[in-house]
Motif scaffolding. Structure first.
Motif, PDB file in Angstrom:
ATOM      1  N   PHE A 136      29.246  41.194  38.034  1.00  0.00           N
ATOM      2  CA  PHE A 136      28.682  42.127  37.061  1.00  0.00           C
ATOM      3  C   PHE A 136      28.802  41.605  35.636  1.00  0.00           C
ATOM      4  CE2 PHE A 136      28.944  44.939  40.665  1.00  0.00           C
ATOM      5  CZ  PHE A 136      27.814  45.720  40.520  1.00  0.00           C
ATOM      6  N   GLN A 187      29.235  45.709  30.982  1.00  0.00           N
ATOM      7  CA  GLN A 187      29.079  46.183  32.348  1.00  0.00           C
ATOM      8  C   GLN A 187      30.148  45.589  33.267  1.00  0.00           C
ATOM      9  OE1 GLN A 187      26.579  45.015  30.464  1.00  0.00           O
ATOM     10  NE2 GLN A 187      25.220  46.767  30.255  1.00  0.00           N
ATOM     11  N   GLY A 188      30.459  44.323  33.079  1.00  0.00           N
ATOM     12  CA  GLY A 188      31.496  43.677  33.879  1.00  0.00           C
ATOM     13  C   GLY A 188      32.861  44.306  33.661  1.00  0.00           C
ATOM     14  N   ASP A 238      31.192  51.156  29.201  1.00  0.00           N
ATOM     15  CA  ASP A 238      29.944  51.704  29.730  1.00  0.00           C
ATOM     16  C   ASP A 238      30.283  52.773  30.774  1.00  0.00           C
ATOM     17  OD1 ASP A 238      27.564  52.127  31.278  1.00  0.00           O
ATOM     18  OD2 ASP A 238      26.788  50.235  30.494  1.00  0.00           O
ATOM     19  N   SER A 286      33.471  42.408  42.064  1.00  0.00           N
ATOM     20  CA  SER A 286      33.041  43.019  40.803  1.00  0.00           C
ATOM     21  C   SER A 286      32.799  41.972  39.708  1.00  0.00           C
ATOM     22  CB  SER A 286      34.072  44.050  40.331  1.00  0.00           C
ATOM     23  OG  SER A 286      35.277  43.434  39.975  1.00  0.00           O
ATOM     24  N   TRP A 338      27.677  38.848  34.781  1.00  0.00           N
ATOM     25  CA  TRP A 338      26.405  38.180  34.523  1.00  0.00           C
ATOM     26  C   TRP A 338      25.389  39.144  33.924  1.00  0.00           C
ATOM     27  CZ3 TRP A 338      26.765  35.796  40.004  1.00  0.00           C
ATOM     28  CH2 TRP A 338      27.604  34.697  39.968  1.00  0.00           C
ATOM     29  N   ILE A 339      25.498  40.415  34.272  1.00  0.00           N
ATOM     30  CA  ILE A 339      24.617  41.426  33.686  1.00  0.00           C
ATOM     31  C   ILE A 339      24.949  41.589  32.208  1.00  0.00           C
ATOM     32  CG2 ILE A 339      23.976  43.869  33.716  1.00  0.00           C
ATOM     33  CD1 ILE A 339      24.578  43.848  36.729  1.00  0.00           C
ATOM     34  N   GLY A 340      26.225  41.628  31.937  1.00  0.00           N
ATOM     35  CA  GLY A 340      26.689  41.775  30.561  1.00  0.00           C
ATOM     36  C   GLY A 340      28.188  41.978  30.551  1.00  0.00           C
ATOM     37  N   GLU A 341      28.806  41.636  29.449  1.00  0.00           N
ATOM     38  CA  GLU A 341      30.257  41.758  29.362  1.00  0.00           C
ATOM     39  C   GLU A 341      30.702  43.209  29.463  1.00  0.00           C
ATOM     40  OE1 GLU A 341      33.899  40.827  26.266  1.00  0.00           O
ATOM     41  OE2 GLU A 341      32.027  39.714  26.053  1.00  0.00           O
ATOM     42  N   TYR A 385      28.488  52.633  34.481  1.00  0.00           N
ATOM     43  CA  TYR A 385      28.998  51.564  35.346  1.00  0.00           C
ATOM     44  C   TYR A 385      30.444  51.848  35.761  1.00  0.00           C
ATOM     45  CZ  TYR A 385      25.058  48.352  34.915  1.00  0.00           C
ATOM     46  OH  TYR A 385      23.823  47.766  35.004  1.00  0.00           O
TER      47      TYR A 385
END
Length: 128
Positions: A27, A34-35, A96, A24, A29-32, A99
């Motif tokens: 994720f 989302q991670g 989010d 996980s 890298w997509i955004g904080e 997610y």
């Protein structure tokens, strides 16, 4: 009652949970946001599944009727606790939701299937 974690479902569930937690991390890298959402979903499902594995390991040597009562009761209690934590997380944070929810459901299903496979193998060994 002594729990032998070396042979138990708990050790395997913890290992698999750690692997899911590591997967996980990308994720972020997509955004904080989302991670954090994916990591929270995976952690929440890991708590549920690992607690189930602990109950199984702790009571598998007990009489069948006691084991069934404890296991069924624990399912209800764990479900209510996870539902409560799920609601608290979604209600009090700016997480989010998509997610978080999707990662929770996928992680929970994946871990539950893996746990059932481990339990089935243990039950097959003990019956033969």
């Amino acid at each position: 009652m002594m729990i032998n974690i070396e042979e138990g479902v708990l050790k395997k569930s913890l290992s698999f949970s750690a692997l899911l937690i590591l997967t996980s991390v990308p994720f972020f890298w997509i955004g904080e946001a989302q991670g954090v959402a994916v990591l929270s979903g995976v952690l929440l499902s890991s708590i549920f599944v690992c607690s189930s594995a602990w109950i199984f390991d702790a009571f598998r040597e007990a009489e069948n009727s006691l084991f069934i009562k404890v296991y069924i009761f624990s399912i209800a209690v764990r479900f209510l606790l996870i539902l409560l934590l799920f609601g608290i997380l979604l209600g009090t944070t700016k997480i989010d939701e998509i997610y978080f929810t999707v990662s929770f459901i996928i992680s929970y299903l994946c871990q539950s299937v893996t746990e059932m496979i481990f339990i089935n193998k243990i039950l097959q060994k003990s019956s033969s």
